[in-house]
Motif scaffolding. Structure first.
Motif, PDB file in Angstrom:
ATOM      1  N   VAL A   1      60.495  44.704  27.681  1.00  0.00           N
ATOM      2  CA  VAL A   1      60.259  44.720  29.202  1.00  0.00           C
ATOM      3  C   VAL A   1      59.010  45.702  29.405  1.00  0.00           C
ATOM      4  O   VAL A   1      58.258  45.547  30.074  1.00  0.00           O
ATOM      5  N   GLU A   2      59.152  47.060  28.783  1.00  0.00           N
ATOM      6  CA  GLU A   2      58.025  47.851  28.845  1.00  0.00           C
ATOM      7  C   GLU A   2      56.807  47.497  28.468  1.00  0.00           C
ATOM      8  O   GLU A   2      55.757  47.766  28.793  1.00  0.00           O
ATOM      9  N   GLU A   3      56.859  46.752  27.189  1.00  0.00           N
ATOM     10  CA  GLU A   3      55.549  46.136  26.636  1.00  0.00           C
ATOM     11  C   GLU A   3      54.845  45.399  27.740  1.00  0.00           C
ATOM     12  O   GLU A   3      53.861  45.262  27.771  1.00  0.00           O
ATOM     13  N   VAL A   4      55.651  44.262  28.135  1.00  0.00           N
ATOM     14  CA  VAL A   4      55.193  43.248  29.100  1.00  0.00           C
ATOM     15  C   VAL A   4      54.724  44.086  30.416  1.00  0.00           C
ATOM     16  O   VAL A   4      53.587  43.785  30.844  1.00  0.00           O
ATOM     17  N   GLN A   5      55.367  44.883  31.006  1.00  0.00           N
ATOM     18  CA  GLN A   5      54.876  45.887  31.887  1.00  0.00           C
ATOM     19  C   GLN A   5      53.630  46.428  31.671  1.00  0.00           C
ATOM     20  O   GLN A   5      52.491  46.343  32.527  1.00  0.00           O
ATOM     21  N   ALA A   6      53.319  46.916  30.470  1.00  0.00           N
ATOM     22  CA  ALA A   6      52.137  47.487  30.118  1.00  0.00           C
ATOM     23  C   ALA A   6      51.124  46.501  30.177  1.00  0.00           C
ATOM     24  O   ALA A   6      49.868  46.778  30.684  1.00  0.00           O
ATOM     25  N   GLU A   7      51.264  45.266  29.702  1.00  0.00           N
ATOM     26  CA  GLU A   7      50.331  44.128  29.522  1.00  0.00           C
ATOM     27  C   GLU A   7      50.135  43.757  31.308  1.00  0.00           C
ATOM     28  O   GLU A   7      48.881  43.643  31.186  1.00  0.00           O
ATOM     29  N   LEU A   8      51.020  43.714  31.922  1.00  0.00           N
ATOM     30  CA  LEU A   8      50.770  43.186  33.211  1.00  0.00           C
ATOM     31  C   LEU A   8      49.637  44.365  33.917  1.00  0.00           C
ATOM     32  O   LEU A   8      48.927  43.876  34.584  1.00  0.00           O
ATOM     33  N   ARG A   9      50.031  45.718  33.542  1.00  0.00           N
ATOM     34  CA  ARG A   9      49.263  46.608  34.337  1.00  0.00           C
ATOM     35  C   ARG A   9      47.746  46.279  33.771  1.00  0.00           C
ATOM     36  O   ARG A   9      46.901  46.796  34.634  1.00  0.00           O
ATOM     37  N   GLN A  10      47.647  46.130  32.407  1.00  0.00           N
ATOM     38  CA  GLN A  10      46.196  46.016  31.993  1.00  0.00           C
ATOM     39  C   GLN A  10      45.780  44.722  32.607  1.00  0.00           C
ATOM     40  O   GLN A  10      44.274  44.787  33.020  1.00  0.00           O
ATOM     41  N   ILE A  11      46.538  43.647  32.865  1.00  0.00           N
ATOM     42  CA  ILE A  11      45.797  42.558  33.584  1.00  0.00           C
ATOM     43  C   ILE A  11      45.620  42.773  34.839  1.00  0.00           C
ATOM     44  O   ILE A  11      44.369  42.301  35.299  1.00  0.00           O
ATOM     45  N   CYS A  12      46.311  43.488  35.676  1.00  0.00           N
ATOM     46  CA  CYS A  12      45.845  43.794  37.010  1.00  0.00           C
ATOM     47  C   CYS A  12      44.635  44.664  37.155  1.00  0.00           C
ATOM     48  O   CYS A  12      43.814  44.684  37.793  1.00  0.00           O
ATOM     49  N   CYS A  13      44.690  45.659  36.311  1.00  0.00           N
ATOM     50  CA  CYS A  13      43.288  46.298  36.040  1.00  0.00           C
ATOM     51  C   CYS A  13      42.098  45.645  35.910  1.00  0.00           C
ATOM     52  O   CYS A  13      40.987  45.806  36.584  1.00  0.00           O
ATOM     53  N   THR A  14      42.312  44.657  34.805  1.00  0.00           N
ATOM     54  CA  THR A  14      40.945  43.648  34.506  1.00  0.00           C
ATOM     55  C   THR A  14      40.842  42.976  35.731  1.00  0.00           C
ATOM     56  O   THR A  14      39.532  42.533  36.011  1.00  0.00           O
ATOM     57  N   MET A  15      41.744  42.351  36.480  1.00  0.00           N
ATOM     58  CA  MET A  15      41.753  41.496  37.484  1.00  0.00           C
ATOM     59  C   MET A  15      40.896  42.393  38.888  1.00  0.00           C
ATOM     60  O   MET A  15      40.032  41.900  39.467  1.00  0.00           O
ATOM     61  N   GLU A  16      41.470  43.597  39.120  1.00  0.00           N
ATOM     62  CA  GLU A  16      40.856  44.382  39.977  1.00  0.00           C
ATOM     63  C   GLU A  16      39.515  44.651  39.814  1.00  0.00           C
ATOM     64  O   GLU A  16      38.380  44.375  40.757  1.00  0.00           O
ATOM     65  N   ALA A  17      38.894  44.840  38.480  1.00  0.00           N
ATOM     66  CA  ALA A  17      37.777  45.190  38.027  1.00  0.00           C
ATOM     67  C   ALA A  17      36.742  43.902  38.116  1.00  0.00           C
ATOM     68  O   ALA A  17      35.690  43.846  38.710  1.00  0.00           O
ATOM     69  N   ALA A  18      37.120  42.614  37.896  1.00  0.00           N
ATOM     70  CA  ALA A  18      36.607  41.490  37.997  1.00  0.00           C
ATOM     71  C   ALA A  18      36.299  41.099  39.576  1.00  0.00           C
ATOM     72  O   ALA A  18      35.365  40.630  39.960  1.00  0.00           O
ATOM     73  N   TYR A  19      37.423  41.416  40.423  1.00  0.00           N
ATOM     74  CA  TYR A  19      37.216  41.179  41.718  1.00  0.00           C
ATOM     75  C   TYR A  19      36.326  42.121  42.345  1.00  0.00           C
ATOM     76  O   TYR A  19      35.402  41.587  43.146  1.00  0.00           O
ATOM     77  N   ARG A  20      36.319  43.287  41.934  1.00  0.00           N
ATOM     78  CA  ARG A  20      35.173  44.365  42.370  1.00  0.00           C
ATOM     79  C   ARG A  20      33.887  43.803  41.996  1.00  0.00           C
ATOM     80  O   ARG A  20      32.934  43.865  42.773  1.00  0.00           O
ATOM     81  N   ASP A  21      33.623  43.495  40.643  1.00  0.00           N
ATOM     82  CA  ASP A  21      32.377  42.902  40.333  1.00  0.00           C
ATOM     83  C   ASP A  21      31.801  41.691  41.065  1.00  0.00           C
ATOM     84  O   ASP A  21      30.549  41.524  41.358  1.00  0.00           O
ATOM     85  N   ILE A  22      32.679  40.731  41.406  1.00  0.00           N
ATOM     86  CA  ILE A  22      32.536  39.540  41.984  1.00  0.00           C
ATOM     87  C   ILE A  22      32.176  39.881  43.679  1.00  0.00           C
ATOM     88  O   ILE A  22      31.102  39.177  44.228  1.00  0.00           O
ATOM     89  N   CYS A  23      32.896  40.628  44.156  1.00  0.00           N
ATOM     90  CA  CYS A  23      32.750  41.076  45.753  1.00  0.00           C
ATOM     91  C   CYS A  23      31.583  41.834  45.941  1.00  0.00           C
ATOM     92  O   CYS A  23      31.165  42.133  46.929  1.00  0.00           O
ATOM     93  N   LEU A  24      31.174  42.671  45.085  1.00  0.00           N
ATOM     94  CA  LEU A  24      30.144  43.989  45.330  1.00  0.00           C
ATOM     95  C   LEU A  24      28.947  43.584  44.680  1.00  0.00           C
ATOM     96  O   LEU A  24      28.070  43.138  44.168  1.00  0.00           O
TER      97      LEU A  24
END
Length: 73
Positions: free
Chosen positions: A50-73
């Motif tokens: 579960v901890e490994e999956v949580q870490a992966e999900l945090r990484q995915i969220c960070c990647t998605m946030e960065a992608a969103y910022r790049d697209i919108c800005l």
């Protein structure tokens, strides 16, 4: 105190029955203790996953946030 019509069991018989009961209790305790240890180990492994999956999900969220910022800005 024996029931009416029943004789009291001799002390030796009571002692033997108590020893048998003690042996059975130790056996049951050992069996259940082993099961509990196995299940705790399994739970530990699941929690690590579960901890490994949580870490992966945090990484995915960070990647998605960065992608969103790049697209919108």
């Amino acid at each position: 105190v024996p029931e009416p019509g029943r004789a009291a069991a001799p002390f030796g018989q009571v002692s033997e029955l108590a020893e048998q009961l003690e042996e059975r209790l130790f056996h049951i305790y050992g069996f259940h203790n082993e099961l509990i240890q196995e299940r705790l180990q399994a739970l530990t492994e699941v929690m690590e996953s579960v901890e490994e999956v949580q870490a992966e999900l945090r990484q995915i969220c960070c990647t998605m946030e960065a992608a969103y910022r790049d697209i919108c800005l």
